[in-house]
Design an enzyme around this catalytic site. Sequence first.
Site, mmCIF file in Angstrom:
data_model
loop_
_atom_site.group_PDB
_atom_site.id
_atom_site.type_symbol
_atom_site.label_atom_id
_atom_site.label_comp_id
_atom_site.label_asym_id
_atom_site.label_seq_id
_atom_site.Cartn_x
_atom_site.Cartn_y
_atom_site.Cartn_z
ATOM 1 N N ASN A 1 0.850 -1.194 0.000
ATOM 2 C CA ASN A 1 0.000 0.000 0.000
ATOM 3 C C ASN A 1 0.881 1.238 0.000
ATOM 4 O O ASN A 1 1.851 1.317 0.754
ATOM 5 C CB ASN A 1 -0.902 0.010 1.239
ATOM 6 C CG ASN A 1 -1.818 1.224 1.274
ATOM 7 O OD1 ASN A 1 -1.406 2.318 1.607
ATOM 8 N ND2 ASN A 1 -3.080 1.011 0.937
ATOM 9 N N ALA B 1 -4.924 -0.134 -2.939
ATOM 10 C CA ALA B 1 -5.358 1.230 -2.601
ATOM 11 C C ALA B 1 -6.660 1.148 -1.822
ATOM 12 O O ALA B 1 -7.542 0.338 -2.139
ATOM 13 C CB ALA B 1 -5.560 2.057 -3.870
ATOM 14 N N GLU B 2 -6.769 2.006 -0.794
ATOM 15 C CA GLU B 2 -7.934 1.943 0.092
ATOM 16 C C GLU B 2 -9.249 2.222 -0.613
ATOM 17 O O GLU B 2 -10.311 1.853 -0.115
ATOM 18 C CB GLU B 2 -7.794 2.941 1.249
ATOM 19 C CG GLU B 2 -6.602 2.742 2.142
ATOM 20 C CD GLU B 2 -5.483 3.707 1.801
ATOM 21 O OE1 GLU B 2 -5.166 4.568 2.630
ATOM 22 O OE2 GLU B 2 -4.932 3.594 0.674
ATOM 23 N N ASN B 3 -9.198 2.911 -1.754
ATOM 24 C CA ASN B 3 -10.448 3.202 -2.458
ATOM 25 C C ASN B 3 -10.941 2.012 -3.285
ATOM 26 O O ASN B 3 -11.957 2.110 -3.959
ATOM 27 C CB ASN B 3 -10.317 4.448 -3.338
ATOM 28 C CG ASN B 3 -9.207 4.321 -4.367
ATOM 29 O OD1 ASN B 3 -8.236 3.604 -4.167
ATOM 30 N ND2 ASN B 3 -9.349 5.031 -5.475
ATOM 31 N N GLY B 4 -10.227 0.883 -3.224
ATOM 32 C CA GLY B 4 -10.749 -0.338 -3.803
ATOM 33 C C GLY B 4 -10.095 -0.820 -5.073
ATOM 34 O O GLY B 4 -10.780 -1.267 -5.997
#
Length: 220
Positions: free
Chosen positions: A26, A49-52
Amino acid sequence: MGMGKETRDRIAKRAAQELKNGMAVNLGIGIPTKVADYVPEGIQVVFHAENGILSAGGAPIPGEEDAFLCNAGGYPITIHRGASYCDSAIAFAMIRRGCIDITILGALEVSERGDLANWIVPGKRVAGIGGAMELAQKAKKVIVLMNHVNRNGESKVKKQCDLPLTAVACVKLIITEMAVMEVSEQGLILKEVMLPYTVEEVVRHTEAALLIPENIAYIP
């Protein structure tokens, strides 16, 4: 104190040397996003990435950006063949489950024992802590990329953080424009010096105590 593109790229390139085959990685906002552009030849990793997004790539060629394809910081990215998408709840579940091998983050301050402060300066507006708190706690290895000193010339590598903490004793490696430092049980070890800086200059600009090994590598 800011730094130029060449220096930022140099830090990102050094951080990319920590990537190993098969890792889930990440990348935080800022210098860390550039790490994707410097993955060593023959190394295959999956950028998360945290947004998917799983299997994100580096920055697109100028003019070929996709307005619907960005990282968690909102910056345009590419994707690799076989990439997949999910909602942010699943993306965060991957973090909380401990599936991220390395997270590479920016920082405001790091202490000599690896405490991380990277989400807020009291009195200033902030969008939110984002995924930093969970990444710092749950990733198997936390690497910080940052300026060695702040705008006032004060060390950001400190004996103890002054700013609110993101997580305690989480950082394993610190890479700045001056040096590479490893957090160990014995203390903060100066592993490498970025030329043209010297050991003496790094020590002078570092508030935290540094352990100096006999053989220090110099990065050209």
